[in-house]
Design a protein around this motif. Structure first.
Motif, PDB file in Angstrom:
ATOM      1  N   UNK A 256      48.295  44.095  42.245  1.00 48.77           N
ATOM      2  CA  UNK A 256      48.807  45.016  41.227  1.00 48.77           C
ATOM      3  C   UNK A 256      48.977  44.312  39.884  1.00 48.77           C
ATOM      4  N   UNK A 257      49.547  43.090  39.920  1.00 47.79           N
ATOM      5  CA  UNK A 257      49.762  42.348  38.672  1.00 47.79           C
ATOM      6  C   UNK A 257      48.434  41.987  38.024  1.00 47.79           C
ATOM      7  N   UNK A 258      47.491  41.508  38.839  1.00 51.18           N
ATOM      8  CA  UNK A 258      46.198  41.102  38.293  1.00 51.18           C
ATOM      9  C   UNK A 258      45.500  42.275  37.619  1.00 51.18           C
ATOM     10  N   UNK A 259      45.495  43.421  38.287  1.00 46.76           N
ATOM     11  CA  UNK A 259      44.773  44.577  37.739  1.00 46.76           C
ATOM     12  C   UNK A 259      45.461  45.150  36.512  1.00 46.76           C
ATOM     13  N   UNK A 260      46.742  44.858  36.353  1.00 50.14           N
ATOM     14  CA  UNK A 260      47.428  45.293  35.131  1.00 50.14           C
ATOM     15  C   UNK A 260      46.960  44.498  33.920  1.00 50.14           C
ATOM     16  N   UNK A 261      46.327  43.335  34.166  1.00 49.74           N
ATOM     17  CA  UNK A 261      45.864  42.480  33.081  1.00 49.74           C
ATOM     18  C   UNK A 261      44.422  42.771  32.678  1.00 49.74           C
ATOM     19  N   UNK A 262      43.758  43.649  33.426  1.00 49.88           N
ATOM     20  CA  UNK A 262      42.324  43.866  33.238  1.00 49.88           C
ATOM     21  C   UNK A 262      42.055  45.328  32.894  1.00 49.88           C
ATOM     22  N   UNK A 263      41.246  45.526  31.871  1.00 48.18           N
ATOM     23  CA  UNK A 263      40.741  46.854  31.540  1.00 48.18           C
ATOM     24  C   UNK A 263      39.260  46.923  31.863  1.00 48.18           C
TER      25      UNK A 263
END
Length: 580
Positions: free
Chosen positions: A407-414
Motif C-alpha cells: 500500500x505504501x509503495x503504490x502510494x508513491x507511484x503514479x
C-alpha cells in the motif's frame, strides 16, 4: 464438515439475532398449534350448548393466538432476513477483502464472469443456508419437545406415535430427497456459474462477436447452458413436489393415527370427547415446523457447493506478502536501482527478466524499449509489487523494495497505462479515485494541466457526466487525458508510463506526449514504449531483448551503434508515411 463449520462461524457476530429468529419461529408455530387446537376445542364445546360465559376463555384464546401468529410471523421474517442480509453483506466484504491481495497474479486463471458469479450469485445462494438449513431444524426440535410434553399428559402412546411420524417427516423425507437429488444442488451452482460467466464474457466482447458474425454461436452456447440449467431446475422442482407430498402424507397419517388411538380412549371414558378434535388438529398444525425441512438437505448441498467456490479462491496464498509492517515513512530520496534482476512467472518457465540492471536517479527519465515479450511490462509489475522477483534486488531510496508495504509503495507511484480503466461513474468520481479528499479547485487544476478541463466544461453536466462502461463514451485520447489528470491529482513522486500513447492516432499521440512532458517535470519517470518518437528527451534509454539489457545510453549514442535500437528506430521511421 469443515465448510459447514466455517459457514456457521460467520454468523457468530449475529448469533443473538439468529437465536431470536429461531425463538420467534418456534412461538409462531406454537401460536398456530394453540389457534387450531383451541378452535377445535371451542367448536366441540359449543356443540354441547353450554352457557356462553363457559366459552369466553376459549374465545379469547383463539383471538389471542390468531393475533400472535400474525405478529410473530412478521417479526420472525423481519429478524431472520435482517440478520441473514447482514451476514451476506459481511461475506461480500470479507470475500472482496480476501480477493484484493490476490490480484492480479492469482486471478489470471479466472474469468471475470466467474469471479462476478462467485461474489454475487454464490453469496446470494448462502442466504438459504441461514434461512432454510440452520434455523428450521432448531424450530422443529423445540416444537417436537413441546408437542411430546403436551401429548404424554393425555397418553404416553400419543407422544411416542407423534414422535415417530414427526421424525419420519423431519429426517426420513429429507434423506430420501437428498438421495433422489444426487447432488443436484451442487450441479445447479456449477451450471449457474458457467452460464453467468459465459454471458458476462459475451456482453464484454459483444462488439467483436458482432463484427466476426459469432452471435449465433454465442446464443447457441448460452442456450445449451440454459437448457442444462432448466433440466436441473425441473429436477429440483420435481423433488420439491415429491418432498411436499411425502410430508403431507405423513402429516395426515399422524393425525389419523392419533384419532385411531384416541377414539377408544373416549369410548372408555379415559378422554373427554371435546379433546378429540383438539388433539387431532394440534398434531396436524404442528407439522408446520416440518415443512421447511423436506428440502433442507438440498439447500445444504447447494450452499456448501457455493461456499467451497468462495473458499477455494480465498484460501489461495497471495503471490506477494508484506514481510513486516513498516512505519510508512517516506524514502530519503526517490532513486531507483535495479541489480541482477531475474524473474519468471512460474518455477519451470523461462526467465522473463534475466539479469536486468538499471539505475534511475531522483527526477531522472528513463525509457524501456524493445520488441514485444522483452519483459518491459513485467518490470512495471515488479516495481508495483504485483509479483515478487526470484533473484537480484530492487532498491528505492536506498531501501529494498520488499521493505515497503504494498500500500505504501503504490502510494508513491503514479501510473498511466495503455488501457486506462474508467469506472461507469462520473468524471468527478473517476478523478477522485486518485485522491478522494481533493478539493474542487485541485480537481479542476489537474484537469487544466491535462488539457481536458475545457472539454469537460463543454459537456451538459460537466464533471458530473457519466463516462459509460469502461469510459467508452469518451475517445481514446480523452480517456488518456483523464488518466493523466488522475495522476496529476495523485501527485506521486514516481511516474510510470506504460504505452500511454499506444493506439492513438499520430496527432493525438503527439499532443498527448507534450502533456506527458509536463507531467514528468520533477518526477522520477520510467517510460515503457514501442513508439520511439520523442525519446531524445530521455536521460537514458534501455533496450531490452529476451529479458536482458542489450543496449543502454542516450538516443544519439544508440543511433550511432549497429544494434537493436537502430533497427527498431529504422522500422518506426519507415512506418511514418503510412501513419500520416
Amino acid at each position: 464438515m469443515r465448510t459447514f463449520l466455517r459457514l456457521s462461524g460467520l454468523i457468530l457476530p449475529y448469533w443473538p439475532s439468529m437465536l431470536l429468529a429461531v425463538m420467534l419461529g418456534f412461538l409462531t408455530v406454537a401460536s398456530n398449534i394453540g389457534l387450531m387446537g383451541l378452535s377445535a376445542y371451542l367448536i366441540a364445546s359449543a356443540a354441547l350448548h353450554p352457557p356462553v360465559l363457559d366459552l369466553m376463555t376459549a374465545i379469547v384464546g383463539v383471538r389471542f393466538f390468531g393475533i400472535c401468529r400474525a405478529v410473530l410471523r412478521y417479526l420472525e421474517r423481519y429478524v431472520s432476513h435482517d440478520a441473514t442480509f447482514r451476514v451476506l453483506g459481511q461475506i461480500r466484504v470479507w470475500f472482496f477483502a480476501g480477493l484484493e491481495p490476490l490480484a492480479p497474479a492469482r486471478l489470471l486463471n479466472y474469468r471475470s464472469g466467474d469471479l462476478l458469479s462467485r461474489i454475487v450469485a454464490d453469496v446470494e445462494t448462502l442466504k438459504n443456508f441461514y434461512l432454510r438449513v440452520l434455523a428450521p431444524p432448531l424450530v422443529a426440535l423445540l416444537v417436537l419437545l413441546l408437542m411430546v410434553f403436551f401429548l404424554v399428559r393425555y397418553e404416553v402412546k400419543l407422544g411416542i406415535l407423534f414422535m415417530l411420524f414427526f421424525l419420519g417427516a423431519g429426517i426420513g423425507v429429507p434423506l430420501l430427497v437428498k438421495g433422489a437429488g444426487r447432488n443436484a444442488g451442487r450441479r445447479l451452482v456449477e451450471v449457474k456459474s458457467r452460464l453467468n460467466a459465459h454471458l458476462v464474457d459475451g456482453i464484454q466482447g459483444m462488439t467483436e462477436i458482432i463484427a466476426f458474425g459469432q452471435v449465433k454461436t454465442l446464443c447457441g452456447q448460452a442456450g445449451g447452458l440454459s437448457q442444462e440449467l432448466l433440466a436441473l431446475q425441473r429436477r429440483v422442482a420435481g423433488i420439491s413436489g415429491l418432498s411436499s407430498a411425502l410430508t403431507g402424507l405423513l402429516m395426515n397419517l399422524a393425525m389419523w393415527s392419533v384419532l385411531v388411538l384416541t377414539i377408544p380412549l373416549v369410548a372408555a371414558g379415559k378422554l373427554k370427547g371435546i379433546d378429540l378434535a383438539m388433539l387431532a388438529l394440534a398434531v396436524l398444525s404442528s407439522f408446520e415446523a416440518i415443512l421447511p425441512l423436506a428440502v433442507s438437505l438440498h439447500y445444504l448441498d447447494e450452499s456448501l457447493a457455493a461456499a467451497r467456490r468462495l473458499f477455494h479462491i480465498i484460501e489461495a496464498k497471495p503471490a506477494v506478502l508484506d514481510s513486516a509492517p513498516t512505519s510508512g515513512e517516506k524514502p530519503q530520496n526517490y532513486d531507483l536501482q535495479v541489480k541482477g534482476l531475474r524473474f519468471r512467472y512460474n518455477g519451470l518457465g523461462p526467465w522473463v527478466l534475466d539479469g536486468l540492471d538499471l539505475r534511475l536517479p531522483e527526477g531522472g527519465r528513463a525509457a524501456l524499449v524493445g520488441p514485444s515479450g522483452a519483459g518491459k511490462s513485467t518490470l512495471v509489475h515488479l516495481l508495483l509489487r504485483f509479483w515478487d522477483y526470484q533473484e537480484g534486488s530492487i532498491c528505492l531510496g536506498g531501501r529494498m523494495l520488499n521493505d515497503y508495504t504494498q500500500e505504501h509503495l503504490r502510494s508513491l507511484v503514479g501510473v498511466v497505462s495503455q488501457r486506462t480503466h474508467l469506472f461507469n461513474a462520473t468524471i468527478r468520481e473517476n478523478l477522485l479515485l486518485a485522491k478522494p479528499e481533493a478539493s474542487e479547485e485541485e480537481l479542476r487544476q489537474a484537469a487544466r494541466r491535462a488539457r481536458i478541463h475545457s472539454f469537460i466544461q463543454s459537456l451538459p453536466q460537466g464533471y458530473d457526466t457519466y463516462v459509460g462502461e469502461g469510459g467508452f463514451k469518451l475517445s481514446g485520447g480523452q480517456r488518456q487525458r483523464l488518466a493523466i489528470a488522475r495522476v496529476l491529482l495523485k501527485n506521486a513522486p514516481i511516474l510510470i508510463l506504460d504505452e500511454a500513447a499506444s493506439g492513438l492516432d499520430p496527432l493525438t499521440g503527439q499532443a498527448l506526449m507534450g502533456e506527458i512532458d509536463e507531467l514528468m517535470e520533477g518526477r522520477t519517470t520510467l517510460i515503457i514504449t514501442h513508439n520511439l518518437r520523442g525519446l531524445e528527451r530521455m536521460d537514458q534509454i534501455l533496450v531490452l531483448d529476451r529479458g536482458r539489457v542489450v543496449q543502454q545510453g542516450k538516443e544519439e549514442m544508440l543511433l550511432k551503434q549497429e544494434g537493436l535500437y537502430r533497427q527498431l528506430w529504422q522500422i518506426s521511421q519507415d512506418a511514418l508515411p503510412a501513419s500520416s
